[in-house]
Design a protein around this motif. Structure first.
Motif, short mmCIF file in Angstrom:
data_model
loop_
_atom_site.label_atom_id
_atom_site.label_comp_id
_atom_site.label_asym_id
_atom_site.label_seq_id
_atom_site.Cartn_x
_atom_site.Cartn_y
_atom_site.Cartn_z
N GLU A 251 0.80 -1.23 0.00
CA GLU A 251 0.00 0.00 0.00
C GLU A 251 0.83 1.28 0.00
O GLU A 251 0.32 2.36 -0.30
CB GLU A 251 -0.93 -0.01 1.21
CG GLU A 251 -2.33 0.42 0.85
CD GLU A 251 -3.32 0.15 1.97
OE1 GLU A 251 -2.91 -0.26 3.07
OE2 GLU A 251 -4.51 0.34 1.72
N GLN A 252 2.12 1.15 0.35
CA GLN A 252 3.00 2.33 0.32
C GLN A 252 3.69 2.47 -1.04
O GLN A 252 4.51 3.36 -1.23
CB GLN A 252 4.07 2.22 1.41
CG GLN A 252 3.54 2.15 2.83
CD GLN A 252 2.94 3.48 3.29
OE1 GLN A 252 3.45 4.53 2.97
NE2 GLN A 252 1.84 3.41 4.00
N ALA A 253 3.36 1.58 -1.97
CA ALA A 253 4.01 1.63 -3.28
C ALA A 253 3.70 2.93 -4.01
O ALA A 253 2.72 3.60 -3.70
CB ALA A 253 3.55 0.44 -4.13
N LEU A 254 4.55 3.26 -4.96
CA LEU A 254 4.36 4.48 -5.72
C LEU A 254 3.23 4.26 -6.72
O LEU A 254 3.27 3.34 -7.51
CB LEU A 254 5.63 4.86 -6.48
CG LEU A 254 6.89 4.88 -5.63
CD1 LEU A 254 8.06 5.41 -6.43
CD2 LEU A 254 6.67 5.74 -4.39
N VAL A 256 0.00 4.49 -5.43
CA VAL A 256 -1.18 4.26 -4.60
C VAL A 256 -1.58 5.61 -4.00
O VAL A 256 -0.79 6.25 -3.30
CB VAL A 256 -0.92 3.26 -3.45
CG1 VAL A 256 -2.19 3.03 -2.65
CG2 VAL A 256 -0.38 1.95 -4.00
N TYR A 257 -2.79 6.03 -4.30
CA TYR A 257 -3.30 7.29 -3.79
C TYR A 257 -4.52 7.05 -2.91
O TYR A 257 -5.25 6.09 -3.11
CB TYR A 257 -3.82 8.17 -4.93
CG TYR A 257 -2.83 8.65 -5.93
CD1 TYR A 257 -2.31 9.93 -5.84
CD2 TYR A 257 -2.46 7.86 -7.00
CE1 TYR A 257 -1.43 10.40 -6.80
CE2 TYR A 257 -1.57 8.32 -7.96
CZ TYR A 257 -1.06 9.60 -7.86
OH TYR A 257 -0.20 10.07 -8.79
N ARG B 266 8.96 6.63 -1.28
CA ARG B 266 7.72 7.34 -1.56
C ARG B 266 7.95 8.73 -2.15
O ARG B 266 7.11 9.27 -2.85
CB ARG B 266 6.86 7.46 -0.31
CG ARG B 266 5.97 6.24 -0.11
CD ARG B 266 4.92 6.48 0.94
NE ARG B 266 3.99 7.55 0.61
CZ ARG B 266 3.01 7.46 -0.26
NH1 ARG B 266 2.80 6.35 -0.91
NH2 ARG B 266 2.22 8.48 -0.50
N LEU B 269 7.62 9.39 -5.80
CA LEU B 269 6.27 9.27 -6.32
C LEU B 269 6.02 10.07 -7.59
O LEU B 269 5.51 9.58 -8.57
CB LEU B 269 5.30 9.70 -5.22
CG LEU B 269 3.82 9.51 -5.48
CD1 LEU B 269 3.53 8.09 -5.89
CD2 LEU B 269 3.04 9.84 -4.21
#
Lengths: 463, 292
Positions: A251-254, A256-257, B266, B269
Motif C-alpha cells: 500500500e506504500q508503493a508508488l 497508490v493514492y 515514496r 512518487l
C-alpha cells in the motif's frame, strides 16, 4: 412548442454524450430548459401530506416550489427553496434524491418519481443567471458566531444564522471556501466557478465573512475564539478527515493514492488544467477500490485524465453505496466493474512502482451488523489485475486537529465529535458540531441538514 | 495577500524571506511548518518556519528552488506578495509542551543538514532562551552552501556550534556523523536527546549512529503533502508498525521507529516532478536540499 408529458415518466434531461464527456471535465447533466421544467412540474400531485418533504434533510417545501414553477413563477420557486436551503444549485446536482425526496414521491409508486432534484437545480440556475440573490431580511442582533470549516455544513449554518441576524465568521483551513464541494466533487458533476463560487457568494451576500488560510486548532483554538475573540458560540463543521487504507502489503508503493489526494489534486489544485502547476501521475490503467460516490468520482476523474479504469468492490452491484445515477454514468462512460472482488495485495516492481493488484473473489454470506450480506472470500479464487495506479476510496477517519486541541470536547469510539442530533450541542458549553466531523463520512445534504439544525440549536442557546 | 518584507539569497538556489503572516506568526512554535502558494495557479508547498516575530507579525522562511512552484516563490521580491501563507501546521517540538524543569535536565544535540539548518535554528534559539544546554552541528556540502552559521552562533554561542563540510572547504571535513562521533567518543560529551533535521539520507545515518550511542533522536519528516491539514494522506509514512500522517501526527517522529527507506522511496512518487527532483538533489549532494 409544448412538450408532451407522459405522467408515468420523467421529462428526460439532456446530457453530454457519454463518449464525448469521457474526454472532458464539462458538466455531464445539462439541466432542464424552462419548457422542460414547466412540463415536469405538471407531474407533481401537490399532495396534501407531502412525503417528499419528509425525505428532505433540510425540509424544503417541495410541492410549494414546484407549484410556482408550474405557474411560470421561477423567482417565487427560488424564494421558496431559499427558505430552507442555502445551496440549492448544489443540492439539485449532488443530493441522493432517489433515497430522499424522490424516493418518497407518490408518483413513484406506479411510475417514475417527479424529478425534484432537476427542478430544484433549474430554479437555482435560473435565479443565478438572472442575477437574483437571497436577501437578508433582519438587522444584526449583535451576537457573534464562529464556524469552523466552509464546507456544505458550515455554509448552511452560516446562511441560516446570518438570516437570523447573527454576525457570522467562517474559518477555513484551505485557500478556498467550499470544502468537499471544491476539493472532492469533480467539476463534471459540480462546476466550481459557475455554481459553487456563485452559491458561496450568495452566502457572503447575507453578511457572512469567510476567512481562508485559517486553521482552528493551530492558529487559534476553539477556546480562544470564545474567550479572546468574543464569539458567543462556535459551530464545528471541519469535515471528514484522514483517508483510510486497507493495511495490505504494497500500500506504500508508488502509484497508490487516497481518493482524497487524487481528487484534491484534480479538483482543488486543478491538475487537469495546463495553466496550473499541480503534478498528477496519470496512469494507463487505474484500479479504484471502493463503491461509494467518492469511488465513482475518482474513477470518472481518472477516466477523463486518460486512463483505463476498473472499480473493485467487495460486495455486489445491489450494495454499491454510490448513487444509482453515478454508477449508471460511470458505466456509460466505459468504466469497468469488478464486483464481489477484494484486494489482497498491491504488486510493485523493483523500483517500488505499482504494477498490479492481487484480488480475491467474494460471495455474499449472512447479513452483518449493517444489515447487508457479509462478503466472504472464495478460497483459491485469487487473480491479478494489471494496473499502474491504485486509488483507495474507503472512507475517512475524523481529523484530530479540533478534538485534540479543545478541552472538554467529547468524542466517541470512532473519534467523531459527539453532538446532539437535533441541536448539534456538544459536551462543551457554547460549542456545537455537525456534518462529517460528527457523523463520519456522509453526504453533502446530510451535512447541510446538520448545519440547519445546529443553526436552530445555536439560536435557541443564544436567545 | 501576504506581503514579503525582505528577500535575500543565502547561497546558490537558497533563499530567505521575511513575510507578513499574522495567523502563523502569533501561534507558531519550533517544529512546525507552513504552506505557501506563490500564485493562484501554484501548488501548495510546505516550507520550514525558520524564525518568527510575534510583535511584527512576520515569519521567516528559508527554502531552495527545486520544482516549478518553488521557482515561483523564489522569483518574488521584497514588496511582492504571496497568494497564500497558511499555518502553523504540524505539532510543535515535544519539549515545547513539557514542564521546562524536566527539559532543563537534558543536554540537547541538534543536527542540521543543508537546508535542515533552517528549521534547527528556531529549536536552538528556543532551547537556549529557556536555559537548556544545547550543541548544534551544521553539516553542508561546502563553504558555498553553508547557511545561518552566524545566526546559530548568536543564538547558542560559538563554542556550541560545530560546522562540517562534505568537501572539507570550511571548518571540519566530513559528515555530521563524524562530528557526532568526535563529540561523544573523543570529547566525552553526553547528550540526552538529539534532534536531527536534514535530507532523509542524512537523518537515516544519523539515527543509525545515535541508536548505537543510545541517544534518543527526533527527526523531522518532509514527505510530499497537498493540503497539509490531514486530508489528502499523501504524507503517510511507516513509523514502527503504524501508518502515520506527517502533517497531523508529525512532522517530528521518533527517529528509531521511522522506516527511512520506504519514506525515501515514496518521495520518488512524482517521478518527473517535485519529489524526484528533491530526492535527486539530496542523494547527489547530501548537504543541499530539503524543501522543508
Amino acid at each position: 412548442m409544448a412538450i408532451e408529458v407522459d405522467m408515468m415518466k420523467k421529462v428526460p434531461v439532456a446530457e453530454q454524450d457519454a463518449k464525448e464527456r469521457a474526454k472532458n471535465f464539462d458538466e455531464v447533466c445539462l439541466g432542464y430548459t424552462e419548457e422542460e421544467a414547466r412540463a415536469e412540474a405538471t407531474r407533481c400531485l401537490n399532495c396534501k401530506n407531502p412525503k417528499c418533504v419528509e425525505g428532505c434533510p433540510v425540509r424544503i417545501d417541495i410541492p410549494g416550489f414546484i407549484g410556482r414553477l408550474k405557474d411560470g413563477d421561477n423567482a417565487g420557486a427560488y424564494e421558496v427553496i431559499g427558505e430552507a436551503s442555502s445551496l440549492p444549485a448544489i443540492c439539485g446536482r449532488v443530493c441522493p434524491q432517489e433515497t430522499q425526496c424522490e424516493g418518497n414521491c407518490i408518483r413513484g409508486i406506479k411510475g417514475e418519481a417527479v424529478s425534484i432534484g432537476k427542478l430544484e437545480r433549474f430554479a437555482a440556475d435560473w435565479a443565478r443567471k438572472n442575477g437574483i440573490r437571497p436577501v437578508k431580511k433582519t438587522g444584526n442582533n449583535g451576537k457573534k458566531v464562529a464556524i469552523v470549516g466552509a464546507g456544505p455544513s458550515g455554509l448552511t449554518c452560516a446562511g441560516d444564522l446570518a438570516k437570523l441576524g447573527y454576525e457570522v465568521t467562517i474559518f477555513e483551513a484551505l485557500h478556498k471556501a467550499g470544502g468537499v464541494l471544491v476539493y472532492g466533487i469533480p467539476e463534471f458533476r459540480l462546476p466550481k466557478d459557475e455554481v459553487v463560487a456563485a452559491e458561496i457568494e450568495n452566502v457572503k451576500a447575507l453578511g457572512v465573512e469567510i476567512k481562508t488560510d485559517y486553521i482552528i486548532g493551530r492558529s487559534e483554538t476553539v477556546e480562544e475564539l470564545m474567550e479572546k475573540e468574543g464569539f458567543d458560540a462556535v459551530y464545528i463543521a471541519s469535515g471528514a478527515g484522514l483517508p483510510m487504507f486497507m493495511h495490505i502489503p504494497g500500500e506504500q508503493a508508488l502509484g497508490v493514492y487516497s481518493a482524497n489526494e487524487y481528487l484534491t489534486r484534480a479538483n482543488l489544485m486543478k491538475a487537469y488544467r495546463d495553466d496550473y502547476d499541480t503534478p498528477i501521475n496519470i496512469g494507463k490503467k487505474t484500479v479504484v477500490v471502493g463503491g461509494g460516490n467518492v469511488a465513482m468520482d475518482a474513477a470518472r476523474t481518472a477516466l477523463r485524465l486518460g486512463s483505463d479504469v476498473t472499480v473493485v468492490y467487495r460486495r455486489s452491484e445491489q450494495e454499491l453505496p454510490a448513487r444509482a445515477e453515478e454508477v449508471h454514468h460511470a458505466k456509460e462512460e466505459g468504466i469497468g466493474f469488478a464486483l464481489l472482488t477484494n484486494p489482497v495485495e498491491i504488486l510493485e516492481d523493483e523500483e517500488g512502482v505499482v504494477k498490479g493488484i492481487r484480488v480475491i473473489k467474494m460471495e455474499l454470506g449472512e447479513p452483518d451488523a449493517s444489515g447487508r450480506r457479509r462478503p466472504v472470500e472464495i478460497q483459491g479464487s485469487e487473480y491479478e489485475i494489471e494496473c499502474d495506479t491504485v486509488i483507495m476510496a474507503l472512507g475517512t477517519t475524523p481529523n484530530p486537529l479540533i478534538s485534540g486541541t479543545t478541552k472538554g470536547l467529547e468524542t466517541n469510539k470512532k473519534k467523531c465529535i459527539v453532538a446532539d442530533e437535533e441541536t448539534g450541542a456538544t459536551s462543551k458549553k457554547g460549542v456545537f458540531a455537525g456534518g462529517d466531523c460528527a457523523t463520519g463520512a456522509a453526504t453533502v445534504i446530510l451535512a447541510m441538514g446538520a448545519g440547519r439544525k445546529a443553526a436552530k440549536g445555536i439560536h435557541e442557546y443564544l436567545s | 495577500m501576504y506581503k514579503i518584507l525582505e528577500a535575500e539569497v543565502l547561497a546558490e538556489r537558497t533563499y530567505k524571506m521575511i513575510v507578513e503572516a499574522p495567523n502563523v506568526a502569533h501561534a507558531c512554535e519550533p517544529g512546525q511548518f507552513l504552506i505557501v502558494r506563490a500564485e493562484e495557479e501554484s501548488e501548495r508547498i510546505a516550507l520550514t518556519i525558520c524564525d518568527f516575530d510575534r510583535v511584527k507579525n512576520t515569519v521567516t522562511i528559508v527554502f531552495q528552488t527545486i520544482g516549478e512552484s518553488s521557482y515561483k516563490i523564489a522569483e518574488k521580491k521584497a514588496g511582492d506578495s504571496f497568494a497564500d501563507v497558511v499555518g502553523p501546521l504540524g505539532n510543535p517540538a515535544e519539549y515545547v509542551n513539557e514542564p521546562i524543569e524536566e527539559v532543563r535536565k537534558r543536554h540537547y544535540l541538534l543536527v542540521g543538514g543543508g537546508l535542515g539548518t533552517a528549521p534547527v535554528y528556531p529549536q536552538a534559539k528556543w532551547l537556549k532562551e529557556h536555559g537548556v544546554d544545547v550543541d548544534v552541528i551544521i553539516g553542508t556540502k561546502s563553504k558555498d552552501t553553508l547557511i545561518m552559521e552566524q545566526e546559530m552562533i548568536d543564538a547558542v554561542g560559538e563554542d556550541h556550534v560545530f560546522v562540517t563540510t562534505d568537501d572539507g572547504s570550511y571548518k571540519r571535513h566530513g559528515m555530521v556523523t563524524t562530528v557526532i562521533e568526535e563529540l561523544v567518543k573523543e570529547q566525552g560529551k553526553h547528550y540526552d536527546m538529539c534532534v536531527s533535521i536534514g535530507p532523509m539520507i542524512m537523518m537515516k545515518f544519523c539515527v543509525k549512529l545515535t541508536k548505537e550511542l543510545g541517544i534518543p533522536t527526533t527527526v523531522s519528516m518532509n514527505p510530499i503533502m497537498v493540503d497539509g491539514t490531514g486530508m489528502c494522506g499523501a504524507c503517510r509514512l511507516v513509523v514502527g508498525d503504524e501508518v502515520k500522517f506527517a502533517c497531523v501526527d508529525g512532522p517530528e517522529f521518533d527517529g528509531f521507529k521511522v522506516d527511512f527507506d520506504q519514506a525515501m522511496k515514496r518521495m520518488k512518487l512524482y517521478k518527473t516532478e517535485e519529489g524526484r527532483r528533491l530526492l535527486e538533489y539530496q542523494e547527489k549532494g547530501g548537504g543541499g536540499c530539503h524543501s522543508r
